[in-house]
Design an enzyme around this catalytic site. Structure first.
Site, short mmCIF file in Angstrom:
data_model
loop_
_atom_site.label_atom_id
_atom_site.label_comp_id
_atom_site.label_asym_id
_atom_site.label_seq_id
_atom_site.Cartn_x
_atom_site.Cartn_y
_atom_site.Cartn_z
N ASP A 202 -76.55 12.81 -31.99
CA ASP A 202 -76.99 13.27 -30.69
C ASP A 202 -78.49 13.59 -30.80
OD1 ASP A 202 -76.91 14.72 -28.11
OD2 ASP A 202 -77.18 16.48 -29.39
N ASP B 80 -80.76 15.92 -28.23
CA ASP B 80 -81.19 17.28 -27.87
C ASP B 80 -80.48 18.33 -28.71
OD1 ASP B 80 -83.10 17.04 -25.72
OD2 ASP B 80 -81.47 16.31 -24.45
MG LIG Z 1 -77.31 18.02 -27.89
#
Ligand SMILES: [Mg+2]
Length: 299
Positions: free
Chosen positions: A44, A46
């Protein structure tokens, strides 16, 4: 002493569910014996690759890089930030609620993403402003991410960045921070929400398939050059920070060994219990990539 005992003994912020200790030890041993040629990484963006906080200040997400700037206005002259903040304060507690059922969250997440996207499309943004905002932003990679990704690429280990954030921001940011990532199309891929521009750089639309926090399981990568590079790699290390991130590999076939590493920000004992069930290894309030790198170095 085995790998996991050592890891837990030397790092008090690392947690593994008691019931998973043997599984995690066995998985890491298999990743090591199968070697780097069998491995790929799904991460992922962020607050997984980027820092969640620095010196007590929460750093922006890819959406916030654009939304929080006071130069970004709506057609009536008002700040986009005001409306984006209203949306966030309503929907974010729902996103982070570890007690609420995901099926109940999904329609609300779609509603939030669509509203946030509509705000961006109606604003005064264009391609060059977005680029400038990324360059000015406080977005920061976790300590060690650049080293980690560079080592992956040098060892020809493919990496997929899978984000419900803004793909254009990720692209510009990674191009600036880790140019090797962008240059290496066969080994690196970003799946995210991308703004489409017209020839003058005006915002026209978002990519058709909306990715929010809880539908990362539905996406296909079959038509990309990247897909070929993971075809014969049955081992994966998944890195995420939300409960929805554990689904990032759900669309992938023929996986043999899976190690899920979760970053838990603002950890509480209750959240930790939930994360320990979802992830194999949980890292509490860790703004570095030391543990993933330690595991990679062993392989
Ligand atoms: Mg994230």
């Amino acid at each position: 002493m085995n790998f996991i005992e050592n890891l837990l003994k030397n790092n008090s912020h690392v947690h593994i569910h008691n019931d998973k200790l043997a599984y995690v030890e066995q998985t890491i041993r298999s990743l090591i014996s199968d070697g780097r040629k069998m491995l790929h990484i799904v991460a992922d963006f962020d607050y997984t690759l980027t820092m969640y906080e620095k010196d007590g200040v929460i750093l922006p997400s890819t959406f916030a890089v654009i939304e929080s700037n006071d130069g970004v206005k709506l057609p009536d002259g008002s700040l986009l930030r005001v409306q984006a903040d209203q949306l966030r304060s309503y929907y974010q507690p729902i996103e982070y609620d570890v007690c609420m059922n995901i099926d109940e969250k999904i329609p609300l997440m779609i509603e939030w993403w669509r509203k946030a996207q509509a705000l961006l499309l109606s604003s005064n943004l264009n391609q060059s402003i977005i680029r400038a905002l990324v360059y000015q932003s406080k977005l920061e990679l976790k300590n060690g991410v650049k080293k980690f990704i560079t080592e992956l690429l040098r060892s020809k280990i493919p990496i997929l960045v899978f984000s419900a954030g803004l793909g254009n921001v990720i692209e510009i940011f990674l191009e600036k921070e880790i140019p090797e990532f962008t240059l290496n199309h066969e080994l690196s891929q970003i799946i995210s929400n991308f703004i489409q521009y017209d020839t003058n750089g005006n915002l026209v639309a978002f990519s058709k398939k909306l990715i929010h926090s809880f539908n990362k399981n539905e996406h296909e990568i079959h038509d990309t050059p990247y897909f070929k590079s993971i075809l014969n790699r049955s081992n994966v290390i998944l890195l995420g920070d939300t409960l929805g991130d554990v689904d990032m590999i759900a669309g992938m076939k023929n996986l043999k060994r899976i190690l899920k590493i979760g970053f838990l920000n603002r950890s509480t004992p209750a959240k930790l219990e939930v994360y320990k069930s979802a992830y194999d290894i949980v890292l509490c309030d860790d703004q570095t990539f030391d543990i993933p790198h330690l595991i990679l170095k062993a392989i």
